[in-house]
Structures are given as structure tokens and as C-alpha cells.
Write a protein that holds these residues in place. Sequence first.
Motif, PDB file in Angstrom:
ATOM      1  N   GLN A  55       0.833  -1.090  -0.025  1.00 50.56           N
ATOM      2  CA  GLN A  55       0.147  -0.076  -0.100  1.00 50.56           C
ATOM      3  C   GLN A  55       0.804   1.187  -0.079  1.00 50.56           C
ATOM      4  N   PHE A  56       2.004   1.245  -0.374  1.00 44.60           N
ATOM      5  CA  PHE A  56       3.004   2.566  -0.242  1.00 44.60           C
ATOM      6  C   PHE A  56       2.453   3.536  -1.114  1.00 44.60           C
ATOM      7  N   LEU A  57       1.658   3.255  -2.078  1.00 46.45           N
ATOM      8  CA  LEU A  57       1.271   4.398  -2.889  1.00 46.45           C
ATOM      9  C   LEU A  57      -0.096   5.141  -2.144  1.00 46.45           C
ATOM     10  N   ASP A  58      -0.849   4.517  -1.196  1.00 42.08           N
ATOM     11  CA  ASP A  58      -1.645   5.234  -0.471  1.00 42.08           C
ATOM     12  C   ASP A  58      -1.316   5.913   0.571  1.00 42.08           C
ATOM     13  N   THR A  59      -1.859   6.998   1.258  1.00 39.92           N
ATOM     14  CA  THR A  59      -1.211   7.841   2.094  1.00 39.92           C
ATOM     15  C   THR A  59      -1.356   7.126   3.515  1.00 39.92           C
ATOM     16  N   LEU A  60      -0.258   6.422   3.989  1.00 44.36           N
ATOM     17  CA  LEU A  60      -0.007   5.850   5.083  1.00 44.36           C
ATOM     18  C   LEU A  60       0.431   6.561   6.279  1.00 44.36           C
ATOM     19  N   THR A  61      -0.068   6.384   7.665  1.00 44.83           N
ATOM     20  CA  THR A  61       0.361   7.279   8.579  1.00 44.83           C
ATOM     21  C   THR A  61       0.991   6.123   9.730  1.00 44.83           C
ATOM     22  N   LEU A  62       1.644   6.868  10.663  1.00 40.00           N
ATOM     23  CA  LEU A  62       2.264   5.906  11.609  1.00 40.00           C
ATOM     24  C   LEU A  62       1.014   5.563  12.682  1.00 40.00           C
ATOM     25  N   ASP A  63       0.035   6.369  12.613  1.00 42.73           N
ATOM     26  CA  ASP A  63      -0.997   5.981  13.579  1.00 42.73           C
ATOM     27  C   ASP A  63      -1.997   4.762  12.820  1.00 42.73           C
ATOM     28  N   TYR A  64      -2.064   4.847  11.692  1.00 38.94           N
ATOM     29  CA  TYR A  64      -2.845   3.817  11.010  1.00 38.94           C
ATOM     30  C   TYR A  64      -2.097   2.579  11.001  1.00 38.94           C
TER      31      TYR A  64
END
Length: 148
Positions: A55-64
Motif C-alpha cells: 500500500q505504499f501508494l496510499d497515504t499511510l500514517t504512523l497512527d494507521y
Amino acid sequence: MYRLFRETKMEDSAAELSTRSLLLQILALMISRNTPAAGKKPAWVYKINEILHDQFLDTLTLDYLSGIADIHPVHLSRDFPRYFNCSFGEYIRKLKVEKSLSLIPDKKTALTEIAYECGFSDQSHFTRCFKEINGITPSAYRKILLAN
């Protein structure tokens, strides 16, 4: 008297050597407990790595990610470099640049298009990241590939 002095000195030397040996053993034990065992990683590392690659193209956050891995975000942020050898942001950029390597040889696709397809906001950011990781610009890389 000399004999007594000599025996006392030998006992002191043996005691000092014994003390130093114990201190070194304690230090080695403390170090081994603070560093992860070679090749042994916590389960969350594998889970995070799989998600990042998928999923690196998605907006990933540390919280997620910390929610999925069931660890605290601060723990994830602090320990991420220990297991991935770079920061979270650097790792994402490396994955994006890695994806671009397979798209660059297609001369019909513009570098701007490749930048967007790999999740970069613009071509200049893509070019900076690509050059930082590979030591060469995407256009120079493409020229080398097409020359062969």
C-alpha cells in the motif's frame, strides 16, 4: 614479612581480575538485552513491511500502521529505523523510486506521468528522490537504458 606481602598482593590481583571478569560479563549481558538478536525481529516488523509494500501508494500514517501492528505510534516511530535502516518517510520514498525503475525504460511514458504513478506530488520531487537514492537523475538513467 616479604612472603606475607607477596601473598596478599597475589590475592589482591586475583580478586581484581575476578571483579573485572564479572563486570565484563554483566556488561555483555546488559548489551545483549538491549539489542535485538541477530535475525530475530518482532512480528510487527513483518506485518508493517508487508503493508508498506502492498500500500505504499496510499497515504499511510504512523497512527494507521501502529493500529494494524498493535503497537504505540511512538514505539513504531522510534524503532522503525532499527529494523528498516532508515526513517519511515525515507522507506516510503525508496519504495516509490523502486517502482519507478520498472516504468522508466518505457520511453513512451513521460517522467511526469511516472512520478504521479509512483505517488510523487510532482516531477521535481521525484527527480530529487530518485537522484538521492540512485545517484543519477531519472532522465539520465533512461538515456543509459535506451543507449544499450
